[in-house]
Scaffold this motif. Structure first.
Motif, mmCIF file in Angstrom:
data_model
loop_
_atom_site.group_PDB
_atom_site.id
_atom_site.type_symbol
_atom_site.label_atom_id
_atom_site.label_comp_id
_atom_site.label_asym_id
_atom_site.label_seq_id
_atom_site.Cartn_x
_atom_site.Cartn_y
_atom_site.Cartn_z
ATOM 1 N N SER A 214 0.812 -1.219 0.000
ATOM 2 C CA SER A 214 0.000 0.000 0.000
ATOM 3 C C SER A 214 0.843 1.267 0.000
ATOM 4 O O SER A 214 0.337 2.348 -0.296
ATOM 5 C CB SER A 214 -0.925 0.006 1.224
ATOM 6 N N TRP A 215 2.130 1.154 0.357
ATOM 7 C CA TRP A 215 2.938 2.349 0.550
ATOM 8 C C TRP A 215 3.089 3.199 -0.704
ATOM 9 O O TRP A 215 2.955 4.430 -0.623
ATOM 10 C CB TRP A 215 4.307 1.963 1.106
ATOM 11 N N PRO A 216 3.388 2.635 -1.871
ATOM 12 C CA PRO A 216 3.547 3.503 -3.044
ATOM 13 C C PRO A 216 2.288 4.300 -3.394
ATOM 14 O O PRO A 216 2.372 5.302 -4.099
ATOM 15 C CB PRO A 216 3.903 2.515 -4.166
ATOM 16 N N MET B 136 4.476 -3.168 10.369
ATOM 17 C CA MET B 136 5.059 -2.258 9.391
ATOM 18 C C MET B 136 4.200 -0.999 9.326
ATOM 19 O O MET B 136 2.972 -1.059 9.452
ATOM 20 C CB MET B 136 5.134 -2.911 8.015
ATOM 21 N N PHE B 137 4.867 0.140 9.114
ATOM 22 C CA PHE B 137 4.180 1.423 9.070
ATOM 23 C C PHE B 137 4.650 2.206 7.844
ATOM 24 O O PHE B 137 5.697 1.898 7.248
ATOM 25 C CB PHE B 137 4.472 2.240 10.334
ATOM 26 N N LEU B 138 3.903 3.242 7.521
ATOM 27 C CA LEU B 138 4.211 4.035 6.339
ATOM 28 C C LEU B 138 5.614 4.626 6.401
ATOM 29 O O LEU B 138 6.286 4.750 5.377
ATOM 30 C CB LEU B 138 3.170 5.160 6.193
ATOM 31 N N HIS B 139 6.090 4.986 7.588
ATOM 32 C CA HIS B 139 7.413 5.628 7.663
ATOM 33 C C HIS B 139 8.544 4.676 7.280
ATOM 34 O O HIS B 139 9.655 5.114 6.994
ATOM 35 C CB HIS B 139 7.648 6.224 9.058
ATOM 36 N N HIS B 140 8.274 3.357 7.254
ATOM 37 C CA HIS B 140 9.298 2.418 6.785
ATOM 38 C C HIS B 140 9.556 2.554 5.284
ATOM 39 O O HIS B 140 10.575 2.054 4.784
ATOM 40 C CB HIS B 140 8.868 0.979 7.095
ATOM 41 N N TYR B 141 8.654 3.218 4.582
ATOM 42 C CA TYR B 141 8.809 3.418 3.138
ATOM 43 C C TYR B 141 9.715 4.594 2.803
ATOM 44 O O TYR B 141 10.219 4.700 1.681
ATOM 45 C CB TYR B 141 7.414 3.646 2.542
ATOM 46 N N LEU B 142 9.957 5.477 3.758
ATOM 47 C CA LEU B 142 10.608 6.749 3.447
ATOM 48 C C LEU B 142 12.031 6.613 2.898
ATOM 49 O O LEU B 142 12.407 7.376 1.999
ATOM 50 C CB LEU B 142 10.575 7.666 4.675
#
Length: 761
Positions: free
Chosen positions: A566-568, A654-660
């Motif tokens: 979902s991150w992208p 896992m959280f959105l900030h792991h995508y940064l």
């Protein structure tokens, strides 16, 4: 090289083209690409002009304003400040703690707080807890804000080093400066901002390294700098290791071209490989080890995290409660505590509370603290109550019974399902059964099996000795082994760890050791032993084993967790703080975020089309701008994939900030997409290209401005909030906002909140 008849844009600077022609020479049998950069390339991609330096300074000022704006608000603990602020306090008080991340970034927050005399007297217990005046939280947040601002400058320099033109690099940096998610993580006591700065500095230094001929001073300088920043990144979070891997992949990429360069001797190529490998792996390893040495040297006092570690580890800490001077020999008549060595659960334990189901007999658990209910009295299986009259050693194969002195019941197992793992056919319940005067039964009998490989060489392999012998207890009737695993009992079991009798399972989970021992039959001058404190290297290895174990077991669900798929698409964010009718919520800048995602898909289709055209014999990559665009974008998208792909293998929260970190590489690639727009796609109408880029920048600025209330925790209205929720996953609670901005003054907030909510940042 300028194209004949090409229109000149007002944005262009003559003589400053950072993309020279690719050098291809003819060898004896084939043409080859010259792998070494030209002498002038480093100069072309360096900030020399006064005008550009002024622009960089203005960019830094703008970025600083964005990140430092109203940094004192919220004036209470937000999100993971409960962890990292608390860890800073532990460093200052020298109290040991356990965390799944390496120490550098945490130590940086502690260092800066200690500079102004902070004593670590605030525990950062809960989100929303107000900061007392003694906590320099603004200064600590300033460290993150500074790192965030420097990351923007690094992005600009990196794009320039990889061939992007000045104005495109400025536009890309402005978009990055107002990327909502990076602004949010750069304003609080979190590890992400220092990590991103170290990653961005690593990328910049490596890109600078590529601009200079091998073995020159400039080349070596930037190679060493790359190693240093890789070490700092890896020492802040393990994500930095992915950056090390990215640099390694690019080194292999460059090696491939070195081997194809007919002007370079093969032996010199492998010499270069050896030098690069030593620097790029050796320096990070030395720094990583050094910061852990500082970590252990600082945290010298026993603390709340020490329970995760072995007694040998804990023995090195001041004020520890690990038993010392224990009677070495264990035998009949010994009163012992028995520690489970395979988990961090603690000691074999019983207490006067029964299982609510199954046999409904007295509970057996693991308890992590010293307690009289951990004590057991050892007797042979055929000795009735109180008939132990002498000491006998316990060699391998001895059949014993363990009596719980406080409740006068024995360790017992039988054909009942365990209380929690009731669906496991390979486990049986272990209980404490009996009463005073009862001689016990065959279900109380356990056979000692010494694990010679795990025990200390010598007498501890022949018979049970405290601390030194690792053994198993096999139930004599059912042939299952006393077992524990990281499964907790419910509230009726006081959240203590379940103990069962297992027919299978990991062998390490059936290992036990005697930790405390006293026997009245042994002479007063009997041998006493203690744990040998771990040295630095032993502590380093054990700490990393615990880090890995705990990290992979962070599997509890969380209200704001999200999947990497979902991150992208930024389907949801993360709530950081909610109080006084305001929120701080991590959300990206949708304009830039979705543009990066869209560009990645478009580039994949472009490359697929080019490969098809090449197979059909059509010429591709004929223009130097197009070649540089492909090379740099592939470099950065490799970084994107290397930092993103491992997330799909992780089973933890896992959280959105792991995508940064991955997203940062995507932004770098997108910067080249903007650049190719004016250097190739619209090369005859570059002014139009720059206008398109300008419109894109304004769109990013508009989105950022529209969402500043959830970045800075400012007043907002329900109506504006509801209009901002483009996706259902953007789940900040609009119902908590007031109907009008004027209402905020009537609920006792600061008089200037209206100005804060309407002022342009």
């Amino acid at each position: 090289m300028p194209i004949v008849g090409e229109k000149t844009s007002a944005f262009e600077e003559p003589g400053q083209d950072p993309v020279p022609e690719l050098q291809v020479k003819q060898g004896p049998c084939r043409p080859y690409v010259v792998s070494e950069p030209s002498e002038k390339l480093g100069s072309l991609r360096t900030v020399h002009e006064k005008k550009e330096r002024i622009m960089v300074a203005l960019l830094a000022v703008f970025t600083g304003m964005v990140r430092f704006y109203n940094l004192s608000w919220p004036n209470s603990v937000i999100f993971d400040e409960v962890h990292f602020g608390k860890f800073a306090s532990h460093y200052i008080k020298n109290n040991f703690f356990m965390d799944v991340h390496p120490p550098l970034a945490k130590m940086m927050f502690a260092w800066i707080a200690s500079l102004v005399g902070y004593q670590g007297d605030f525990d950062f217990e809960t989100i929303g807890e107000l900061f007392p005046a003694t906590v320099p939280y603004v200064l600590m947040r300033s460290l993150a804000a500074t790192a965030g601002a420097l990351t923007v400058v690094m992005l600009y320099f990196t794009l320039r080093a990889s061939g992007v033109r000045v104005w495109v690099a400025v536009a890309s940096a402005i978009c990055f400066a107002v990327e909502n998610s990076y602004v949010t993580i750069s304003r609080y006591i979190l590890l992400d901002a220092p990590l991103m700065f170290f990653i961005s500095a690593s990328v910049y230094c490596f890109k600078r390294y590529e601009l200079y001929p091998t073995n020159t001073c400039s080349s070596l300088k930037y190679l060493v700098a790359t190693g240093v920043f890789l070490g700092l990144a890896a020492s802040s979070k393990w994500v930095g290791l992915f950056t090390v891997a990215w640099v390694g992949v690019l080194c292999l990429w460059r090696l491939w071209f070195f081997l194809g360069d007919l002007s370079k001797p093969v032996c010199s190529t492998f010499k270069i490989v050896a030098i690069k490998g030593t620097i790029l792996l050796g320096i990070p390893l030395v720094l990583y080890t050094f910061f852990f040495y500082m970590h252990f040297a600082t945290l010298t006092n026993d603390g709340e995290g020490a329970g995760f570690f072995s007694p040998e580890f804990r023995s090195s800490l001041k004020g520890n409660t690990i038993p010392q001077n224990v009677m070495a020999e264990v035998g009949t008549g010994s009163v012992v505590t028995i520690r489970h060595t395979g988990t961090m659960g603690g000691y074999l334990h019983s207490h006067p509370h029964d299982f609510p189901a199954g046999s409904q007999q007295q509970q057996i658990t693991l308890y992590p603290h010293l307690d009289a209910n951990n004590e057991w009295y050892i007797m042979l299986y055929d000795q009735p109550n109180n008939t132990v009259t002498s000491f006998e050693n316990l060699p391998d194969g001895t059949k014993i019974r363990l009596l719980h002195p406080l409740t006068y019941r024995r360790l017992h197992s039988h054909d009942h399902k365990p209380p929690v793992s009731e669906n496991s056919d390979w486990q049986k319940e272990v209980s404490c059964y009996g009463f005073e005067g009862f001689d016990g039964d065959a279900n109380d009998d356990w056979i000692i099996e010494i694990d010679k490989d795990e025990s200390v060489p010598g007498p501890a392999q022949d018979h049970v000795r405290a601390l030194e012998t690792k053994f198993r207890l096999r139930h004599a009737m059912m042939n299952c082994y006393l077992f524990s695993h990281e499964v907790k009992l419910p509230k009726w079991g006081y959240d203590q760890q379940e103990v069962t009798c297992a027919y299978s399972g990991q062998p390490s989970l059936t290992l036990w050791a005697v930790e405390q021992s006293y026997n009245e039959f042994l002479p007063k001058d009997t041998e006493l032993i203690s744990y040998k404190p771990s040295n630095f290297w032993q502590k380093l290895v054990e700490y990393h084993q615990k880090m890995w174990h705990i990290n992979k077991n962070l599997v509890d669900s969380h209200v704001y967790e999200s999947l990497p798929t979902s991150w992208p698409f930024m389907l949801r964010g993360i709530g950081y703080w909610s109080q006084e009718n305001r929120h701080v919520y991590l959300l990206g800048n949708a304009i830039l975020w979705w543009s990066v995602t869209g560009f990645i898909f478009v580039f994949a289709l472009l490359v697929a089309g080019e490969l098809l055209a090449w197979q059909l014999g059509k010429p591709i990559l004929q223009d130097s701008y197009v070649v540089n665009f492909h090379v740099q974008v592939i470099h950065y998208l490799l970084g994107y994939m290397i930092h993103l792909a491992p997330s799909f293998l992780m089973q933890r929260q896992m959280f959105l900030h792991h995508y940064l970190p991955a997203y940062y590489f995507g932004i770098l690639a997108f910067g080249h997409a903007l650049d190719i727009l004016v250097t190739y796609v619209l090369r005859r109408q570059k002014t139009v290209g720059y206008i398109v880029i300008g419109a894109f920048v304004l769109s990013c600025l508009y989105f950022f401005k529209s969402y500043t209330p959830i970045i800075y925790g400012l007043p907002w209205t329900k109506t504006l909030c509801e209009k901002s929720q483009w996706l259902s996953g953007w789940d900040y609670a609009c119902g908590n906002y007031l109907d009008t901005l004027e209402q905020y003054t009537s609920v006792g907030l600061k008089e200037n909140v209206m100005a804060q909510s309407t002022a342009a940042v």
